[in-house]
Motif scaffolding. Structure first.
Motif, PDB file in Angstrom:
ATOM      1  N   LEU A  72       0.880  -1.170   0.000  1.00 38.00           N
ATOM      2  CA  LEU A  72       0.000   0.000   0.000  1.00 38.00           C
ATOM      3  C   LEU A  72       0.912   1.214   0.000  1.00 38.00           C
ATOM      4  O   LEU A  72       1.571   1.499   1.006  1.00 38.00           O
ATOM      5  N   ILE A  73       0.987   1.907  -1.126  1.00 34.72           N
ATOM      6  CA  ILE A  73       1.963   2.973  -1.271  1.00 34.72           C
ATOM      7  C   ILE A  73       1.385   4.329  -0.894  1.00 34.72           C
ATOM      8  O   ILE A  73       1.871   4.975   0.033  1.00 34.72           O
TER       9      ILE A  73
ATOM     10  N   SER B 197      -1.465   1.522   8.643  1.00 32.89           N
ATOM     11  CA  SER B 197      -1.305   2.590   9.625  1.00 32.89           C
ATOM     12  C   SER B 197      -2.227   3.752   9.236  1.00 32.89           C
ATOM     13  O   SER B 197      -2.753   3.797   8.125  1.00 32.89           O
ATOM     14  N   VAL B 198      -2.421   4.693  10.146  1.00 35.32           N
ATOM     15  CA  VAL B 198      -3.234   5.878   9.881  1.00 35.32           C
ATOM     16  C   VAL B 198      -2.306   6.973   9.368  1.00 35.32           C
ATOM     17  O   VAL B 198      -1.291   7.287   9.987  1.00 35.32           O
ATOM     18  N   ALA B 199      -2.653   7.547   8.210  1.00 33.67           N
ATOM     19  CA  ALA B 199      -1.848   8.634   7.631  1.00 33.67           C
ATOM     20  C   ALA B 199      -2.398   9.962   8.131  1.00 33.67           C
ATOM     21  O   ALA B 199      -3.582  10.224   8.022  1.00 33.67           O
ATOM     22  N   LYS B 200      -1.531  10.786   8.696  1.00 33.01           N
ATOM     23  CA  LYS B 200      -1.995  12.033   9.297  1.00 33.01           C
ATOM     24  C   LYS B 200      -1.456  13.292   8.625  1.00 33.01           C
ATOM     25  O   LYS B 200      -1.890  14.383   8.917  1.00 33.01           O
ATOM     26  N   GLU B 201      -0.503  13.148   7.704  1.00 30.12           N
ATOM     27  CA  GLU B 201       0.089  14.332   7.084  1.00 30.12           C
ATOM     28  C   GLU B 201      -0.771  14.847   5.928  1.00 30.12           C
ATOM     29  O   GLU B 201      -1.664  14.162   5.458  1.00 30.12           O
ATOM     30  N   ASP B 202      -0.497  16.046   5.457  1.00 33.45           N
ATOM     31  CA  ASP B 202      -1.105  16.625   4.257  1.00 33.45           C
ATOM     32  C   ASP B 202      -2.627  16.720   4.349  1.00 33.45           C
ATOM     33  O   ASP B 202      -3.311  16.657   3.339  1.00 33.45           O
TER      34      ASP B 202
ATOM     35  N   THR C 120       0.489   9.054   2.316  1.00 35.55           N
ATOM     36  CA  THR C 120       1.546   8.103   1.980  1.00 35.55           C
ATOM     37  C   THR C 120       1.635   7.102   3.127  1.00 35.55           C
ATOM     38  O   THR C 120       1.743   7.497   4.280  1.00 35.55           O
ATOM     39  N   TRP C 121       1.567   5.824   2.791  1.00 33.51           N
ATOM     40  CA  TRP C 121       1.651   4.777   3.811  1.00 33.51           C
ATOM     41  C   TRP C 121       2.952   3.988   3.706  1.00 33.51           C
ATOM     42  O   TRP C 121       3.615   3.774   4.686  1.00 33.51           O
TER      43      TRP C 121
END
Length: 156
Positions: free
Chosen positions: A10-11, A41-46, A52-53
């Motif tokens: 998962l990109i 995982s949980v992506a929190k940026e942007d 991005t994972w």
């Protein structure tokens, strides 16, 4: 029947639709294969819209196995702290041909590909970049092998 490891890379995501009216989303992905679910995982940026994972999720996969549903159901969710997580959308990745090729050649790969994410009314809500691979597990015979002293504890 051949047994191997099905691995999803998962990109990233792009242009994910907000499920919250208030601000950003915290997206993660649940991928289901034959009743087994793995979470990223949980992506929190942007602000969450272009996450991005770079996560790798793995399943033990048999081919041919039970049932004919050789597909990955990829659900994009928005993590919420104070309420239940929100469904953003989903995609389906068919892997039957990948498994067939992997059984024949020992390994097979679907290079990273963009998959459209659609919500419950089938409208476009973003895309994911996902790669998938399958590798056969080598048949490891136990003739003469030692496993942590197990052989020595046998009674002859």
């Amino acid at each position: 029947m051949a047994v191997g490891i099905l691995e999803v890379s998962l990109i990233s995501g792009k242009g994910l639709k907000r499920s919250d009216f208030l601000g950003k989303i915290d997206p993660y992905v649940e991928i289901q294969y034959k009743g087994q679910t793995r979470k990223s995982s949980v992506a929190k940026e942007d602000g969450g819209r272009n996450p991005t994972w770079n996560d790798k999720l793995r399943w033990r996969a048999e081919f041919p196995g039970s049932g004919a549903d050789y597909k990955l159901i990829v659900k994009v969710m928005d993590h919420d702290t104070f309420s239940s997580d929100d469904f953003i959308g989903e995609a389906t990745v068919h892997v039957k041909e990948l498994l067939e090729m992997g059984v024949e050649k020992g390994t097979a790969e679907l290079r990273p590909t963009k998959y459209n994410i659609v919500d419950s009314d089938l409208s476009f809500v973003g895309e994911l970049l996902i790669g998938v691979s399958y590798s056969l597990l080598q048949d490891r015979g136990m003739d003469g092998e030692q496993f942590g002293g197990w052989k020595h504890s046998q009674v002859d």
